[in-house]
Design a protein around this motif. Sequence first.
Motif, PDB file in Angstrom:
ATOM      1  N   GLU A  29     -75.214  18.584 -86.118  1.00  0.00           N
ATOM      2  CA  GLU A  29     -74.520  18.846 -84.863  1.00  0.00           C
ATOM      3  C   GLU A  29     -75.057  20.132 -84.253  1.00  0.00           C
ATOM      4  O   GLU A  29     -75.665  20.958 -84.928  1.00  0.00           O
ATOM      5  N   ASP A  30     -74.831  20.273 -82.967  1.00  0.00           N
ATOM      6  CA  ASP A  30     -75.259  21.454 -82.225  1.00  0.00           C
ATOM      7  C   ASP A  30     -74.595  22.691 -82.823  1.00  0.00           C
ATOM      8  O   ASP A  30     -73.372  22.760 -82.915  1.00  0.00           O
ATOM      9  N   THR A  31     -75.397  23.669 -83.240  1.00  0.00           N
ATOM     10  CA  THR A  31     -74.828  24.881 -83.845  1.00  0.00           C
ATOM     11  C   THR A  31     -75.102  26.124 -83.008  1.00  0.00           C
ATOM     12  O   THR A  31     -75.007  27.241 -83.494  1.00  0.00           O
ATOM     13  N   ARG A  32     -75.457  25.931 -81.750  1.00  0.00           N
ATOM     14  CA  ARG A  32     -75.667  27.093 -80.888  1.00  0.00           C
ATOM     15  C   ARG A  32     -74.380  27.895 -80.732  1.00  0.00           C
ATOM     16  O   ARG A  32     -73.285  27.349 -80.825  1.00  0.00           O
ATOM     17  N   VAL A  33     -74.528  29.183 -80.493  1.00  0.00           N
ATOM     18  CA  VAL A  33     -73.367  30.058 -80.321  1.00  0.00           C
ATOM     19  C   VAL A  33     -72.456  29.526 -79.226  1.00  0.00           C
ATOM     20  O   VAL A  33     -71.235  29.549 -79.346  1.00  0.00           O
ATOM     21  N   GLN A  34     -73.035  28.969 -78.166  1.00  0.00           N
ATOM     22  CA  GLN A  34     -72.218  28.476 -77.058  1.00  0.00           C
ATOM     23  C   GLN A  34     -71.364  27.290 -77.464  1.00  0.00           C
ATOM     24  O   GLN A  34     -70.405  26.945 -76.790  1.00  0.00           O
ATOM     25  N   TRP A  35     -71.726  26.635 -78.578  1.00  0.00           N
ATOM     26  CA  TRP A  35     -70.945  25.487 -79.037  1.00  0.00           C
ATOM     27  C   TRP A  35     -69.499  25.869 -79.251  1.00  0.00           C
ATOM     28  O   TRP A  35     -68.599  25.057 -79.057  1.00  0.00           O
ATOM     29  N   PHE A  36     -69.271  27.112 -79.620  1.00  0.00           N
ATOM     30  CA  PHE A  36     -67.916  27.574 -79.868  1.00  0.00           C
ATOM     31  C   PHE A  36     -67.190  27.929 -78.570  1.00  0.00           C
ATOM     32  O   PHE A  36     -66.043  28.314 -78.594  1.00  0.00           O
ATOM     33  N   MET A  37     -67.894  27.799 -77.454  1.00  0.00           N
ATOM     34  CA  MET A  37     -67.311  28.248 -76.194  1.00  0.00           C
ATOM     35  C   MET A  37     -67.467  27.191 -75.109  1.00  0.00           C
ATOM     36  O   MET A  37     -67.839  27.479 -73.984  1.00  0.00           O
ATOM     37  N   ASN A  38     -67.213  25.923 -75.446  1.00  0.00           N
ATOM     38  CA  ASN A  38     -67.274  24.874 -74.438  1.00  0.00           C
ATOM     39  C   ASN A  38     -66.309  25.180 -73.300  1.00  0.00           C
ATOM     40  O   ASN A  38     -66.589  24.960 -72.136  1.00  0.00           O
ATOM     41  N   ASP A  39     -65.148  25.651 -73.654  1.00  0.00           N
ATOM     42  CA  ASP A  39     -64.203  26.194 -72.691  1.00  0.00           C
ATOM     43  C   ASP A  39     -64.314  27.710 -72.888  1.00  0.00           C
ATOM     44  O   ASP A  39     -63.818  28.260 -73.855  1.00  0.00           O
ATOM     45  N   LYS A  40     -64.982  28.397 -71.963  1.00  0.00           N
ATOM     46  CA  LYS A  40     -65.409  29.773 -72.206  1.00  0.00           C
ATOM     47  C   LYS A  40     -64.252  30.723 -72.517  1.00  0.00           C
ATOM     48  O   LYS A  40     -64.409  31.637 -73.320  1.00  0.00           O
ATOM     49  N   ILE A  41     -63.106  30.525 -71.884  1.00  0.00           N
ATOM     50  CA  ILE A  41     -61.999  31.449 -72.118  1.00  0.00           C
ATOM     51  C   ILE A  41     -61.251  31.086 -73.394  1.00  0.00           C
ATOM     52  O   ILE A  41     -61.165  31.871 -74.326  1.00  0.00           O
ATOM     53  N   ARG A  42     -60.773  29.857 -73.466  1.00  0.00           N
ATOM     54  CA  ARG A  42     -59.952  29.475 -74.611  1.00  0.00           C
ATOM     55  C   ARG A  42     -60.752  29.416 -75.906  1.00  0.00           C
ATOM     56  O   ARG A  42     -60.339  29.975 -76.921  1.00  0.00           O
ATOM     57  N   MET A  43     -61.880  28.718 -75.919  1.00  0.00           N
ATOM     58  CA  MET A  43     -62.637  28.586 -77.163  1.00  0.00           C
ATOM     59  C   MET A  43     -63.209  29.928 -77.592  1.00  0.00           C
ATOM     60  O   MET A  43     -63.318  30.211 -78.786  1.00  0.00           O
ATOM     61  N   GLY A  44     -63.573  30.760 -76.640  1.00  0.00           N
ATOM     62  CA  GLY A  44     -64.039  32.099 -76.996  1.00  0.00           C
ATOM     63  C   GLY A  44     -62.940  32.894 -77.682  1.00  0.00           C
ATOM     64  O   GLY A  44     -63.172  33.573 -78.684  1.00  0.00           O
ATOM     65  N   THR A  45     -61.722  32.790 -77.153  1.00  0.00           N
ATOM     66  CA  THR A  45     -60.576  33.479 -77.747  1.00  0.00           C
ATOM     67  C   THR A  45     -60.270  32.936 -79.136  1.00  0.00           C
ATOM     68  O   THR A  45     -60.006  33.694 -80.079  1.00  0.00           O
ATOM     69  N   ILE A  46     -60.322  31.610 -79.276  1.00  0.00           N
ATOM     70  CA  ILE A  46     -60.032  30.977 -80.570  1.00  0.00           C
ATOM     71  C   ILE A  46     -61.061  31.380 -81.613  1.00  0.00           C
ATOM     72  O   ILE A  46     -60.713  31.744 -82.744  1.00  0.00           O
ATOM     73  N   TYR A  47     -62.331  31.324 -81.227  1.00  0.00           N
ATOM     74  CA  TYR A  47     -63.377  31.670 -82.181  1.00  0.00           C
ATOM     75  C   TYR A  47     -63.268  33.140 -82.604  1.00  0.00           C
ATOM     76  O   TYR A  47     -63.438  33.475 -83.776  1.00  0.00           O
ATOM     77  N   HIS A  48     -62.965  34.004 -81.651  1.00  0.00           N
ATOM     78  CA  HIS A  48     -62.804  35.423 -81.974  1.00  0.00           C
ATOM     79  C   HIS A  48     -61.638  35.608 -82.937  1.00  0.00           C
ATOM     80  O   HIS A  48     -61.723  36.398 -83.894  1.00  0.00           O
ATOM     81  N   TYR A  49     -60.553  34.876 -82.697  1.00  0.00           N
ATOM     82  CA  TYR A  49     -59.383  34.975 -83.574  1.00  0.00           C
ATOM     83  C   TYR A  49     -59.746  34.534 -85.000  1.00  0.00           C
ATOM     84  O   TYR A  49     -59.392  35.201 -85.981  1.00  0.00           O
ATOM     85  N   ILE A  50     -60.456  33.409 -85.135  1.00  0.00           N
ATOM     86  CA  ILE A  50     -60.845  32.918 -86.460  1.00  0.00           C
ATOM     87  C   ILE A  50     -61.781  33.906 -87.138  1.00  0.00           C
ATOM     88  O   ILE A  50     -61.647  34.201 -88.333  1.00  0.00           O
ATOM     89  N   ASP A  51     -62.733  34.457 -86.382  1.00  0.00           N
ATOM     90  CA  ASP A  51     -63.686  35.410 -86.938  1.00  0.00           C
ATOM     91  C   ASP A  51     -62.980  36.662 -87.456  1.00  0.00           C
ATOM     92  O   ASP A  51     -63.374  37.246 -88.462  1.00  0.00           O
ATOM     93  N   GLU A  52     -61.899  37.055 -86.778  1.00  0.00           N
ATOM     94  CA  GLU A  52     -61.160  38.253 -87.173  1.00  0.00           C
ATOM     95  C   GLU A  52     -60.158  37.999 -88.293  1.00  0.00           C
ATOM     96  O   GLU A  52     -59.769  38.926 -89.005  1.00  0.00           O
TER      97      GLU A  52
END
Length: 280
Positions: free
Chosen positions: A164-187
């Motif tokens: 599957e696509d593993t580019r960094v942007q993959w985690f940000m299909n929805d730039k605001i929500r998915m970016g927030t979610i990914y940041h939360y998981i990373d933290e």
Amino acid sequence: MKIQKEIIDFEEGKSFKLFSPSLKNCFYWHYHPETELVYVEASNGIRHVGKDISKFTDHDLLLIGSNVPHLNFDYGIQTECRQLVLQMQEEFTQNLTAMAEFSAVKELLDRSCLGLSFFGATKETVVQKLRIMESQNPFEAVMSLIEILQILAHSEEVKVLNQEDTRVQWFMNDKIRMGTIYHYIDEHYDKKPDVNEIARIIGLSTPAFCRYFKKQTDMTFTGFVNNYRINQAKISLLKGNSVTEACFQAGFESLSYFNKLFKQHMEQTPSEFRKEHMRR
């Protein structure tokens, strides 16, 4: 263990750069917008591209797409090793693939988001051309690069590293929500990520969040967190930490559960994985 964005500088008037970096003692988990072709000249080593962690023997030739996270390929190699790295500017690849004559190259570069490892005669031919490029003038080198891309585009001697696509942007299909979610998981992956808390943060009810997350990632929130933890544990094991250290650093509270989940993901136990990749 944080992913770092590498800023690549190019000489004025150059569309690509060809060089031989050496980062043996550096754990450099990074990404960059530029597409990269890497030849690792070593008897054996580890490739970590996207979610894939696998070993190679008898040298390796890899094409890594734009913004795909990867580890420097000479990390931890104790034997003689040389890297030959070719990085292409975004504008160069975009202009090239815009032409109808390069449809096969466009398809190759589109697939490179999965990470591609080439072998056999393809590897031998491309490596020879890369070495010749080191002494060519700019025009000759560009022609050689186009020829290399054509060879790779038509080769069947290739292993696809990710499914599957593993580019960094993959985690940000929805730039605001998915970016927030990914940041939360990373933290919070090493603590206790709470689906109710992240749902509240992005302004959704928990059931609505679960539906949204599954639609975006094709995974449950718990499944995604566990997958993220397993990947962090693999990185920890690669750095020489013990299985117990990797388990608790990644946020698992039970060693037996960690071993079970790791084997489900990797088809081998953490101890087997560590032993295999530390045997160098």
